[in-house]
Enzyme design. Structure first.
Site, PDB file in Angstrom:
ATOM      1  CE  LYS A 167     -25.792 -17.601 -20.815  1.00  0.00           C
ATOM      2  NZ  LYS A 167     -25.930 -16.245 -21.332  1.00  0.00           N
ATOM      3  CE  LYS A 235     -20.589 -22.320 -24.171  1.00  0.00           C
ATOM      4  NZ  LYS A 235     -20.550 -21.511 -22.979  1.00  0.00           N
TER       5      LYS A 235
HETATM    6  P1  NAD Z   1     -13.607 -16.002 -24.921  1.00  0.00           P
HETATM    7  O1  NAD Z   1     -13.210 -17.233 -25.670  1.00  0.00           O
HETATM    8  O2  NAD Z   1     -13.457 -14.669 -25.566  1.00  0.00           O
HETATM    9  O3  NAD Z   1     -12.801 -15.940 -23.512  1.00  0.00           O
HETATM   10  C1  NAD Z   1     -12.366 -17.037 -22.780  1.00  0.00           C
HETATM   11  C2  NAD Z   1     -10.949 -16.767 -22.307  1.00  0.00           C
HETATM   12  O4  NAD Z   1     -10.514 -17.852 -21.476  1.00  0.00           O
HETATM   13  C3  NAD Z   1      -9.939 -16.676 -23.468  1.00  0.00           C
HETATM   14  O5  NAD Z   1      -9.231 -15.447 -23.394  1.00  0.00           O
HETATM   15  C4  NAD Z   1      -9.031 -17.881 -23.250  1.00  0.00           C
HETATM   16  O6  NAD Z   1      -7.683 -17.644 -23.632  1.00  0.00           O
HETATM   17  C5  NAD Z   1      -9.147 -18.096 -21.757  1.00  0.00           C
HETATM   18  N1  NAD Z   1      -8.830 -19.442 -21.307  1.00  0.00           N
HETATM   19  C6  NAD Z   1      -9.192 -20.627 -21.870  1.00  0.00           C
HETATM   20  N2  NAD Z   1      -8.726 -21.656 -21.128  1.00  0.00           N
HETATM   21  C7  NAD Z   1      -8.053 -21.102 -20.087  1.00  0.00           C
HETATM   22  C8  NAD Z   1      -7.335 -21.652 -18.980  1.00  0.00           C
HETATM   23  N3  NAD Z   1      -7.242 -22.965 -18.805  1.00  0.00           N
HETATM   24  N4  NAD Z   1      -6.773 -20.795 -18.103  1.00  0.00           N
HETATM   25  C9  NAD Z   1      -6.874 -19.451 -18.281  1.00  0.00           C
HETATM   26  N5  NAD Z   1      -7.526 -18.879 -19.306  1.00  0.00           N
HETATM   27  C10 NAD Z   1      -8.104 -19.697 -20.192  1.00  0.00           C
HETATM   28  O7  NAD Z   1     -15.119 -16.258 -24.477  1.00  0.00           O
HETATM   29  P2  NAD Z   1     -16.180 -15.172 -23.919  1.00  0.00           P
HETATM   30  O8  NAD Z   1     -17.036 -14.702 -25.045  1.00  0.00           O
HETATM   31  O9  NAD Z   1     -15.481 -14.193 -23.035  1.00  0.00           O
HETATM   32  O10 NAD Z   1     -17.120 -16.138 -23.055  1.00  0.00           O
HETATM   33  C11 NAD Z   1     -16.736 -16.634 -21.786  1.00  0.00           C
HETATM   34  C12 NAD Z   1     -17.937 -17.356 -21.189  1.00  0.00           C
HETATM   35  O11 NAD Z   1     -19.035 -16.439 -21.055  1.00  0.00           O
HETATM   36  C13 NAD Z   1     -18.460 -18.511 -22.082  1.00  0.00           C
HETATM   37  O12 NAD Z   1     -18.861 -19.561 -21.238  1.00  0.00           O
HETATM   38  C14 NAD Z   1     -19.642 -17.888 -22.814  1.00  0.00           C
HETATM   39  O13 NAD Z   1     -20.604 -18.837 -23.208  1.00  0.00           O
HETATM   40  C15 NAD Z   1     -20.176 -16.935 -21.759  1.00  0.00           C
HETATM   41  N6  NAD Z   1     -20.944 -15.778 -22.292  1.00  0.00           N
HETATM   42  C16 NAD Z   1     -20.490 -15.096 -23.382  1.00  0.00           C
HETATM   43  C17 NAD Z   1     -21.230 -14.017 -23.861  1.00  0.00           C
HETATM   44  C18 NAD Z   1     -20.789 -13.245 -25.097  1.00  0.00           C
HETATM   45  O14 NAD Z   1     -21.607 -12.457 -25.628  1.00  0.00           O
HETATM   46  N7  NAD Z   1     -19.566 -13.400 -25.580  1.00  0.00           N
HETATM   47  C19 NAD Z   1     -22.416 -13.634 -23.218  1.00  0.00           C
HETATM   48  C20 NAD Z   1     -22.826 -14.315 -22.076  1.00  0.00           C
HETATM   49  C21 NAD Z   1     -22.069 -15.394 -21.624  1.00  0.00           C
END
Ligand code: NAD
Length: 286
Positions: A167, A235
């Site tokens: 990744k 990040k």
């Molecule tokens: P996001 O911030 O929308 O979702 C993360 C969720 O985790 C939030 O709803 C938050 O409230 C929750 N959270 C945080 N701490 C927590 C805890 N201790 N216990 C329970 N819930 C908790 O982020 P996202 O866009 O969904 O991304 C999630 C992961 O996927 C990241 O690592 C990101 O880099 C990766 N990612 C994102 C994308 C994208 O296009 N958004 C694509 C590929 C990978």
């Protein structure tokens, strides 16, 4: 089969919904109660905390922002999960954190895999994510049917942490291509050449890429609604630079791309799409 899903954000929410559609019993938890309510509305069950969510689960999935959140949640999963549990962390985090999770899990008989994804929100909604998995091959085979409800390209790439390393490689390539497409646009416009015509040609030749296919028109129009936010790419560039240091290799272009992404953030563009690297290149050029 019961799946506990922790972290119901932009990616986790539609992924959990796809697991419900595939017929699994899904128990979800997020620090945001709104997110939990959304899962309940889509046919899942809400839990009051991580321990409650994982207690009766056969499979646990975490989809959290970054390493610190996984370091907080993973020990609770391991402590409260049943022996033999499959634990898939699908967040994008540092490879060394994934290796630590795998060691802690193995000590308690929990089968942990790192399984970060590529494909964005669209891929999460459509169930067409690319999933790169690190961990034991037998555990991967056991997890494969669940992953099949979330993605279409699902590859076991090596031992614990290998999924995160792939990744990181993905993110440095994506960031680099955005930076170069931005420079191409600035060059074409400064030379009085129509960037639409210019990039159409590039997209059909050896310089072609999915980024040129999908993003060239919005970049030329300066439309930067996310997509994938600069903050998250910042990040990920930090993860790539740290992984390179740990592996003992020099990646000079990656370091430069990391600085461009940092500049985009410092200029206040953290919540824009990562194609907004164009704004940084434009600023260099007045
Ligand atoms: P996001 O911030 O929308 O979702 C993360 C969720 O985790 C939030 O709803 C938050 O409230 C929750 N959270 C945080 N701490 C927590 C805890 N201790 N216990 C329970 N819930 C908790 O982020 P996202 O866009 O969904 O991304 C999630 C992961 O996927 C990241 O690592 C990101 O880099 C990766 N990612 C994102 C994308 C994208 O296009 N958004 C694509 C590929 C990978």
């Amino acid at each position: 089969m019961t799946i506990a899903f922790i972290g119901l954000g932009i990616m986790g929410s539609p992924m959990a919904a796809n697991l419900v559609k595939a017929g699994y019993d899904v128990v979800g938890y997020d620090v945001s109660a709104e997110r939990v309510a959304e899962l309940e509305a889509r046919g899942g069950k809400g839990a009051a905390g991580v321990a409650e969510a994982v207690a009766d689960a056969d499979v646990v999935i975490t989809m959290l922002p970054d390493s610190p959140q996984v370091e907080e949640v993973a020990p609770v999963v391991v402590a409260h999960g049943a022996s033999g549990l499959i634990y898939l962390d699908m967040s994008t985090i540092r490879p060394d954190t994934s290796r630590w999770v795998a060691r802690e899990a193995a000590a308690k008989g929990v089968r942990a895999l790192d399984a970060p994804v590529s494909g964005g929100e669209r891929g999460a909604v459509d169930g067409t994510l690319s999933i790169m998995v690190g961990g034991d091959p037998e555990d991967f085979a056991a997890a494969r049917p669940v992953l099949g409800a979330l993605g279409t390209t699902i590859v076991h790439v090596g031992p614990p942490g290998a999924g995160q390393t792939v990744k990181a490689a993905n993110q440095l390539v994506v960031g680099g291509i955005y930076g170069l497409v931005a420079e191409a646009i600035v060059l074409l416009e400064a030379s009085g050449v129509d960037p639409v015509a210019g990039l159409d040609v590039l997209a059909g030749g050896l310089a072609g890429s999915r980024i040129l296919d999908i993003k060239r028109h919005t970049m030329i129009k300066r439309e930067f609604a996310p997509g994938f936010r600069i903050d998250l790419h910042h990040k990920d560039m930090g993860i790539a630079v740290a992984a390179a240091r740990e592996a003992g290799v020099a990646l000079p272009l990656t370091a430069q791309v990391a600085q461009l992404v940092a500049a985009a953030r410092a200029q206040g563009h953290g919540s824009l799409d990562h194609s907004a690297l164009l704004k940084v290149v434009e600023r260099f050029n007045g």
